[in-house]
Write an enzyme that holds these catalytic residues in place. Structure first.
Site, PDB file in Angstrom:
ATOM      1  N   LYS A  50       0.845  -1.212   0.000  1.00 24.64           N
ATOM      2  CA  LYS A  50       0.000   0.000   0.000  1.00 24.64           C
ATOM      3  C   LYS A  50       0.873   1.252   0.000  1.00 24.64           C
ATOM      4  O   LYS A  50       0.611   2.208  -0.740  1.00 24.64           O
ATOM      5  CB  LYS A  50      -0.932  -0.002   1.218  1.00 24.64           C
ATOM      6  CG  LYS A  50      -2.069  -1.015   1.119  1.00 24.64           C
ATOM      7  CD  LYS A  50      -2.851  -1.128   2.431  1.00 24.64           C
ATOM      8  CE  LYS A  50      -3.924  -2.207   2.336  1.00 24.64           C
ATOM      9  NZ  LYS A  50      -4.675  -2.387   3.588  1.00 24.64           N
ATOM     10  N   GLN A  94      -4.163  -0.817   9.805  1.00 21.52           N
ATOM     11  CA  GLN A  94      -4.199  -2.160   9.234  1.00 21.52           C
ATOM     12  C   GLN A  94      -4.786  -3.154  10.234  1.00 21.52           C
ATOM     13  O   GLN A  94      -4.398  -3.190  11.411  1.00 21.52           O
ATOM     14  CB  GLN A  94      -2.773  -2.592   8.817  1.00 21.52           C
ATOM     15  CG  GLN A  94      -2.702  -3.927   8.099  1.00 21.52           C
ATOM     16  CD  GLN A  94      -3.387  -3.928   6.729  1.00 21.52           C
ATOM     17  OE1 GLN A  94      -3.479  -2.913   6.054  1.00 21.52           O
ATOM     18  NE2 GLN A  94      -3.880  -5.080   6.313  1.00 21.52           N
ATOM     19  N   ASP A 117     -10.533   3.962   4.924  1.00 28.65           N
ATOM     20  CA  ASP A 117     -10.929   2.549   4.871  1.00 28.65           C
ATOM     21  C   ASP A 117     -12.444   2.377   4.905  1.00 28.65           C
ATOM     22  O   ASP A 117     -12.943   1.276   4.667  1.00 28.65           O
ATOM     23  CB  ASP A 117     -10.331   1.803   6.074  1.00 28.65           C
ATOM     24  CG  ASP A 117      -9.155   0.924   5.687  1.00 28.65           C
ATOM     25  OD1 ASP A 117      -9.132   0.443   4.542  1.00 28.65           O
ATOM     26  OD2 ASP A 117      -8.276   0.731   6.533  1.00 28.65           O
TER      27      ASP A 117
HETATM   28  N1  GUN Z   1      -6.978  -6.139   6.660  1.00 31.96           N
HETATM   29  C1  GUN Z   1      -7.426  -6.877   5.638  1.00 31.96           C
HETATM   30  N2  GUN Z   1      -7.967  -6.088   4.682  1.00 31.96           N
HETATM   31  C2  GUN Z   1      -7.866  -4.824   5.128  1.00 31.96           C
HETATM   32  C3  GUN Z   1      -8.259  -3.557   4.590  1.00 31.96           C
HETATM   33  O1  GUN Z   1      -8.823  -3.434   3.501  1.00 31.96           O
HETATM   34  N3  GUN Z   1      -7.978  -2.483   5.364  1.00 31.96           N
HETATM   35  C4  GUN Z   1      -7.381  -2.594   6.577  1.00 31.96           C
HETATM   36  N4  GUN Z   1      -7.162  -1.482   7.274  1.00 31.96           N
HETATM   37  N5  GUN Z   1      -7.010  -3.747   7.110  1.00 31.96           N
HETATM   38  C5  GUN Z   1      -7.253  -4.858   6.378  1.00 31.96           C
END
Ligand code: GUN
Length: 281
Positions: A50, A94, A117
Site C-alpha cells: 500500500k 491495518q 478505509d
Molecule cells: N486487513 C485486511 N484487509 C484490510 C483492509 O482493507 N484495510 C485494513 N485497514 N485492514 C485490512
C-alpha cells in the site's frame, strides 16, 4: 464456455495512472498515515504494498509501527494526534490489531473525513443509506468496479455473498443491494450452501475456505469474484477452484491478480477523495 478473466491488475494499473495524473497537478500532496501494530506477516506485506503504491502516484505517506504489546492508550493517542494534524488527509489502521486491543474503539476514533478505509460507523451508516457521500471500504469498492467492468445489468440478479465480515461481506452485500440485486449472505452456519451457489448469478466469496466453490455447483454463466487469499502447501489460492470454474462461469477473478490489486487502487482513490473534501476541491 471459457470464462473471461477479470484482470484486476490491469484495471488497477489504469486507475492508478489516472490518480497519478490528478495528484501531479496538486501543489500540496495528499498524505496517508498508516498504522501497523503487531507482527502479522501478511499485514506487513499488505502495508508495504500500500505504501509503495501510494508513493508511486505521489501520495505522501507516514508509517506508525507498534509492537504486539502496544497499549490501547498509545494507539488512541496517535489517532487523536493524526485527526488533529492538518497535513494528514487519510488514516488507515491495518487490521487485525493485536488481540488485546479494542479494535472497534480505535476505528470509531478516526475522524470520518479521514477514514479512507470506510470502517467508521458514520461511513457505514451513509453506505446503508445509499448516500454517494459514503467512504466505501476498499475491497468491496474494488469488487463493484470489477463487476461494472463486465457490463452486467445488476437489476434483479441473484447475488450470493459468502462471508459476513465487516471488511468485505457486509459492505459488498449492501452495495449489491443498493444496485437492486437480490442479495443472500451466507456464512459458516449457512445450510444448503450448494443450492444457494447453484441459484446465484453473481458469487462473491470472502470466507477464506480454499477451493470451496467448484464449477459443478455453479449456475452456467455465473460471475465469480474470489476474495480468498489462502495457501495450500505454500501455494497461493482463492476460495474458488479455478480449474473447474473457468469452464462454467462467464467471468472470474484470478488469485492473485484479481481483487487484491483493486483494494490498493481504491485505498489510493479514497485518499485523494479525502484530500479533495478537506480542501473543498
Ligand atoms: N486487513 C485486511 N484487509 C484490510 C483492509 O482493507 N484495510 C485494513 N485497514 N485492514 C485490512
Amino acid at each position: 464456455m471459457t470464462a473471461n478473466i477479470l484482470n484486476g491488475k490491469e484495471l488497477a494499473l489504469s486507475i492508478r495512472k489516472n490518480l497519478k495524473q490528478q495528484v501531479e497537478v496538486l501543489t500540496n500532496k495528499p498524505c496517508l498515515a498508516v498504522v501497523l501494530a503487531g507482527d502479522n506477516e501478511a499485514s506487513k506485506i499488505y502495508v508495504k504494498n500500500k505504501l509503495k503504491a501510494a508513493e508511486e502516484i505521489g501520495i505522501e505517506t507516514s508509517l506508525f509501527l507498534f509492537d504486539t504489546d502496544v497499549k490501547q492508550s498509545e494507539l488512541e493517542n496517535l489517532i487523536n494526534k493524526l485527526n488533529e494534524d492538518k497535513k494528514v488527509n487519510g488514516i488507515m489502521v491495518q487490521l487485525p490489531l493485536p488481540e488485546k486491543i479494542d479494535e472497534k474503539a480505535i476505528l470509531n476514533l478516526i475522524n470520518p473525513v479521514k477514514d479512507v478505509d470506510g470502517f467508521h460507523p458514520y461511513n457505514i451508516g451513509l453506505l446503508q443509506n445509499g448516500s454517494d457521500k459514503a467512504v466505501i471500504a476498499a475491497t468491496p469498492k474494488g469488487i463493484i468496479r470489477l463487476l461494472e467492468n463486465t457490463s452486467i445489468d445488476f437489476e434483479g440478479k441473484n447475488a450470493l455473498v459468502i462471508g459476513r465480515s465487516q471488511i468485505v461481506g457486509k459492505p459488498i452485500a449492501m452495495l449489491l443491494l443498493n444496485k437492486n440485486c437480490t442479495v443472500t449472505v451466507a456464512h459458516s452456519k449457512t445450510q444448503n450452501l450448494e443450492s444457494l451457489i447453484n441459484q446465484a448469478d453473481i458469487v462473491v466469496s470472502a470466507c477464506g475456505c480454499p477451493k470451496l466453490i467448484k464449477g459443478e455447483s455453479l449456475k452456467q454463466g455465473a460471475i465469480v469474484i474470489d476474495v480468498g487469499i489462502n495457501r495450500i502447501d505454500g501455494k497461493l489460492c482463492g476460495d474458488v477452484d479455478f480449474e473447474s470454474t473457468v469452464n462454467k462461469a462467464s467471468f472470474i477473478t484470478p488469485v492473485p491478480g484479481g481483487v487484491g490489486p483493486m483494494t490498493i487502487a481504491m485505498l489510493l482513490e479514497n485518499t485523494l477523495i479525502a484530500y479533495q473534501k478537506q480542501n473543498k476541491l
